[in-house]
Design a protein around this motif. Structure first.
Motif: not given
Length: 343
Positions: A107-136
């Motif tokens: 079963a799919l457990t949806r992450g917070p990216i499935f919101g309509q207004i998404v706050l990516a707080d302190e985005i520069n603290r995550a690794t490039p691998k995780t940052q790229s998850a936002l790209l698509e």
């Protein structure tokens, strides 16, 4: 569509944005320029990057906008150990109790990216691998999980924050991801009067929350109306000249830009200029874009797309200073300048 219908839609959109701005002002103290620029991004359908020191109300602003628009709000607190699956979600094995845990389904457990207004707080603290998850998600408004593509619900609006003060333990955003943000907004410190208002609101009883002024359909109508704002060819050419003037290899590039930049803005920079200028005209209830609108949005639209050279960084030349130089040397009407020179 008749002219009267278009004017009615334009008035309704401008009134909605004005009402939204007033509703935000009841919760967020000051930061009028920041609120205006965020609303440009909302109306234009782009994503926004907020840069400022901690405690300036960036998270409060994003949460208030979500409350005023009655949209689903989610927050992602980026940390070095955050994984891409923590952002987009993952498939979880669900065992069937009746089968004594010998059979199950995913079963799919949806992450917070499935919101309509998404706050990516302190985005520069995550690794490039995780940052790229936002790209698509930011580019396609969809995510791929275990080979299956999931379309995100519209309107989808990402507001990311980063702290420019603390650099230890951070990962600078790559240029490809920075380019996905329509605007980069610098959040200034409050004035003395604004700080007194903040103290009065936050040290007493529970502060006010945002009141609903618009729904999903209203936001989608705003974005459609923003695209319908007219842009004359001379203004589009002005935006194109501004972008070309940021290229250090061009003849029209000012000396400061040629010395301080390694790479200039690209096609997305020109698109950001025009879309943001359309949003400015929409906020002011105008059916067309003016030269001043393009100049007004130049800094938030271009500052994160200009890559400084070693000399530019060593001399402390900011990208805002480069944008000022580009605006100063780029004529709005080169044909008129040439005619005046000949005369």
């Amino acid at each position: 569509m008749t002219t009267s219908d278009f004017e009615a839609r334009l008035r309704a959109a401008a009134d909605s944005l004005s009402t939204l701005r007033k509703a935000i002002a009841r919760v967020v103290v000051g930061q009028d320029a920041v609120v205006d620029q965020v609303l440009w991004g909302l109306a234009a359908g782009g994503h926004v990057l907020l840069e400022g020191a901690p405690g300036l109300g960036k998270t409060l602003l994003v949460r208030t906008i979500a409350e005023c628009l009655d949209l689903r709000f989610s927050r992602i607190q980026f940390t070095p150990d955050l994984m891409p699956s923590d952002v987009v979600g993952t498939n979880v094995l669900v065992l069937d109790a009746a089968q004594r845990a010998t059979q199950g389904t995913f079963a799919l457990t949806r992450g917070p990216i499935f919101g309509q207004i998404v706050l990516a707080d302190e985005i520069n603290r995550a690794t490039p691998k995780t940052q790229s998850a936002l790209l698509e998600a930011m580019a396609e408004h969809a995510v791929t999980i275990a080979g299956t593509r999931h379309v995100l619900e519209e309107p989808f609006f990402v507001l990311a924050t980063e702290n420019p003060i603390e650099m230890e333990g951070t990962y600078p955003l790559p240029e490809a991801q920075l380019d996905r943000f329509l605007l980069k907004i610098t959040v200034p410190s409050p004035t003395e009067d604004e700080l007194c208002q903040v103290l009065a609101r936050t040290t007493g009883r529970a502060p006010e929350t945002g009141t609903r002024v618009m729904g999903k359909e209203g936001v989608l109508a705003l974005r459609t109306m923003c695209r319908d704002i007219a842009v004359a060819e001379p203004i589009a050419r002005y935006a194109a000249r501004l972008v070309r003037a940021s290229d250090p290899t061009e003849k029209a590039t000012p000396d400061l830009a040629r010395r301080a930049l390694r790479f200039g803005a690209g096609v997305r920079g020109a698109q950001s200029l025009v879309l943001s200028a359309k949003a400015v005209a929409l906020c002011e209830g105008r059916a067309h874009v003016a030269f001043a609108d393009v100049a007004r949005v130049a800094k938030p639209a271009l500052r994160h797309r200009l890559i400084r050279s070693f000399e530019g960084e060593a001399d402390g030349i900011s990208t805002d200073a480069v944008v000022d130089a580009i605006l100063a040397c780029t004529p709005q009407r080169p044909d008129r300048v040439e005619a005046e020179t000949k005369a």
